[in-house]
Design a protein around this motif. Structure first.
Motif, short mmCIF file in Angstrom:
data_model
loop_
_atom_site.label_atom_id
_atom_site.label_comp_id
_atom_site.label_asym_id
_atom_site.label_seq_id
_atom_site.Cartn_x
_atom_site.Cartn_y
_atom_site.Cartn_z
N ALA A 219 -80.08 120.17 -12.14
CA ALA A 219 -79.89 118.82 -12.68
C ALA A 219 -80.09 117.78 -11.59
O ALA A 219 -80.77 116.78 -11.78
N GLN B 55 -83.56 116.84 -10.58
CA GLN B 55 -84.34 116.07 -11.55
C GLN B 55 -83.75 114.70 -11.81
O GLN B 55 -83.92 114.16 -12.89
N HIS B 56 -83.04 114.14 -10.84
CA HIS B 56 -82.43 112.82 -11.04
C HIS B 56 -83.48 111.82 -11.51
O HIS B 56 -84.61 111.82 -11.04
N HIS B 57 -83.05 110.98 -12.41
CA HIS B 57 -83.96 109.94 -12.89
C HIS B 57 -83.77 108.69 -12.05
O HIS B 57 -82.68 108.45 -11.53
N GLU C 22 -85.80 114.09 -22.52
CA GLU C 22 -85.57 114.70 -21.20
C GLU C 22 -84.45 113.94 -20.48
O GLU C 22 -83.59 114.56 -19.84
N HIS D 169 -80.80 115.44 -19.35
CA HIS D 169 -80.39 115.39 -17.95
C HIS D 169 -79.04 114.67 -17.82
O HIS D 169 -78.14 115.15 -17.12
N CYS E 112 -75.79 115.76 -15.80
CA CYS E 112 -75.64 115.17 -14.47
C CYS E 112 -74.64 114.01 -14.48
O CYS E 112 -74.91 112.97 -15.08
#
Lengths: 151, 196
Positions: free
Chosen positions: A4, A7-9, A29, A33, A37
């Protein structure tokens, strides 16, 4: 958890997601996430809180009398400007019609081209017939036959 | 029946000299225009005056409005935001704005009114007022494009692509401006304690 985190946004993408704007990654997505997260969920929640605080900023109401006075002043201005304008002149409707025609032509090029072609053919045919050009210039005789068939 | 007349029809009638049409445009848009001006100028009297000036400007530039390029409302909000920014600039030059961290008298008065209200109001209400006040100060300090994008997106609820089109810049620029503005305010609120 590691997955998680990897894949930080971006904050910008989270904000755009919240606003329903186009995001870099698909909304599904981002939702997936954020559910896993805590860090991204925290950022999203802060933005959500900020947007909700913005809604609490009330607009001070103006008394109806203020609006009425303002409207009266504007309408007085409107009358003054209108009477000064040249649109009362006789040629104004003609200009307007030309403007509308030009706009129509830009929006509908195919019918306009067909109309222009037909009008040109008609004008040529009339010119050749009226001035008897087919007798003076033999080539126009063939042209007039073609034009008559087309018309 | 009368209310269903489209903006474009009202614009056309206004241009043909129909006073009633102009009056209806004013009734339809006076509040959103006032709201845009107020969020930027943050002063009800200045926003009221700006609203009148915007409608004068609207009438004078109505012939340049092209319905094929944008919606009337979008075109008008752009006019309103630009005018409000210009007015804000003039007010700032005259020292009439309330810049952040300046111990202006208006600021003190506002704080005093909040304190007075606190005596009778629940704590949450005061907290919310203070949060809004902090947001207002942050908005005032934003660079002009960020301020304009912020107000048009959050208070007029225009889509970012509409703002990009009316500002004649890329969607990316508008997105970045909005994000920077929102991020600045979020960070400031966090420092202030308005966000947990």
């Amino acid at each position: 958890m590691m997955r998680a985190e990897s894949q930080h946004h971006t904050e910008e993408d989270l904000l755009m997601y919240l606003l329903g704007e186009e995001t870099l990654r698909p909304a599904g997505e981002i939702e997936g996430h954020v559910a896993e997260c805590g860090e991204c969920a925290g950022v999203l929640s802060e933005y959500r809180e900020l947007l909700s605080a913005l809604r609490e900023w009330e607009l001070p109401e103006l008394p109806e009398a203020d609006w009425s006075a303002q409207k009266a002043r504007l309408l007085a201005f409107f009358r003054l400007e209108r009477d000064r304008e040249p649109h009362r002149a006789f040629w104004y409707p003609l200009l307007q019609a030309l403007d509308h025609g030009w706009n129509y032509a830009l929006e509908n090029p195919l019918p306009t081209m067909a109309f222009v072609a037909a009008a040109t053919a008609f004008a040529l045919e009339r010119t050749i017939s009226v001035f008897a050009l087919d007798r003076l210039l033999p080539v126009t005789g063939e042209l007039i036959e073609i034009l008559r068939q087309v018309l | 029946m009368a209310t269903s007349t489209s903006d474009e029809d009202l614009v056309r009638s206004t241009l043909d000299g129909d006073e009633e049409a102009f009056s209806r445009l004013f009734d339809r848009y006076r509040v959103p225009v006032y709201s845009t001006s107020y969020r930027i100028l943050q002063n009800p009297e200045a926003a009221r005056d700006a609203t009148q000036e915007i409608f004068v400007k609207l009438y004078r530039s109505l012939r340049t409005f092209d319905p094929r390029k944008s919606k009337f409302s979008t075109w008008l909000y752009r006019l309103a935001a630009n005018h409000a920014i210009d007015s804000w600039r003039s007010r700032r030059a005259r020292g009439e704005t309330r810049l952040p961290d300046e111990p202006a008298q208006a600021e003190r008065l506002l704080r005093e009114s909040i304190m007075a209200e606190a005596i009778q109001s629940p704590y949450e209400q005061v907290e919310s007022r203070e949060k809004v006040d902090e947001i207002r100060r942050c908005i005032e300090a934003l660079p002009e494009l960020q301020k304009k994008v912020f107000v048009l997106r959050y208070f007029q609820e225009l889509k970012l692509d509409e703002i990009a089109e009316m500002e004649d810049c890329s969607l990316g620029t508008v997105k970045t401006s909005l994000f920077r503005a929102t991020q600045t305010i979020r960070r400031r609120l966090r420092r202030f304690g308005g966000i947990q």
